[in-house]
Design a protein around this motif. Structure first.
Motif, PDB file in Angstrom:
ATOM      1  N   ASP A  17     -34.393  22.734   7.800  1.00 27.67           N
ATOM      2  CA  ASP A  17     -33.576  23.601   9.448  1.00 27.67           C
ATOM      3  C   ASP A  17     -31.969  24.255   9.386  1.00 27.67           C
ATOM      4  N   GLY A  30     -36.818  26.455  11.341  1.00 27.93           N
ATOM      5  CA  GLY A  30     -36.539  25.530  11.038  1.00 27.93           C
ATOM      6  C   GLY A  30     -38.458  24.821  10.914  1.00 27.93           C
ATOM      7  N   CYS A  31     -38.138  23.653  11.140  1.00 28.00           N
ATOM      8  CA  CYS A  31     -39.740  22.964  11.467  1.00 28.00           C
ATOM      9  C   CYS A  31     -40.120  22.837  13.301  1.00 28.00           C
ATOM     10  N   SER A  36     -37.442  20.433  15.104  1.00 29.61           N
ATOM     11  CA  SER A  36     -35.667  21.194  15.465  1.00 29.61           C
ATOM     12  C   SER A  36     -36.510  22.644  16.064  1.00 29.61           C
ATOM     13  N   LYS A  37     -36.476  23.689  16.602  1.00 26.54           N
ATOM     14  CA  LYS A  37     -37.267  24.600  17.517  1.00 26.54           C
ATOM     15  C   LYS A  37     -36.923  23.854  18.499  1.00 26.54           C
ATOM     16  N   CYS A  51     -34.197  16.166  12.440  1.00 30.19           N
ATOM     17  CA  CYS A  51     -34.625  17.565  13.028  1.00 30.19           C
ATOM     18  C   CYS A  51     -34.723  17.528  14.839  1.00 30.19           C
TER      19      CYS A  51
END
Ligand code: ZN
Length: 148
Positions: A42, A64-65, A68-69, A126
């Protein structure tokens, strides 16, 4: 976790990761910081505008994954209008809950669903990366944030 909360968790994560709010660079940010979570890959930059001691604008960009988003997206909505001490206090609460240590976010609408992250310890970084990065931006830190 109750199945109802699990469904809500997945719904919010999916929604905010696919259509992140406040995504993109702010026009004239007061400050910005970069965050990196090498464990997952991320990377994001958080932009913030502060006026009269309050967060008047916050956005992010990066990749990012989904967690995280989604965390960054929900965070940008949650901290709008807050003072820096309020942002830090909220991050402390968030951190306590996602790490499974203590507290509750039940009164905080979408932030509450991130309590589900506590069931996935590998995902804690994350979820907290956007917050670490926001705090760094607010503190005007020039150094980039890394969760490692
Ligand atoms: Zn991640």
């Amino acid at each position: 976790m109750q199945s109802e909360l699990r469904d809500l968790y997945q719904e919010v994560i999916l929604d905010h990761s696919k259509r992140p709010r406040n995504f993109g660079r702010l026009g004239e940010p007061t400050s910005e910081a970069r965050g990196n979570n090498p464990l997952c890959g991320d990377r994001l930059t958080v932009y913030v505008t502060v006026a009269d001691g309050k967060v008047t604008g916050v956005s992010f960009e990066g990749d990012g994954c989904a967690i995280s988003k989604a965390s960054a997206s929900v965070m940008t909505e949650a901290v709008a209008g807050m003072t820096m001490p309020e942002v830090k206090a909220l991050f402390e609460r968030f951190h306590g809950v996602v790490t499974g240590k203590d507290g509750s976010l039940d009164d905080l609408d979408k932030l509450a669903v991130f309590a589900g992250v506590a069931e996935f310890p590998v995902r804690v970084k994350c979820a907290t990366l956007p917050w670490h990065t926001l705090v760094a931006a607010l503190e005007g830190a020039k150094a980039a944030v890394s969760t490692e």
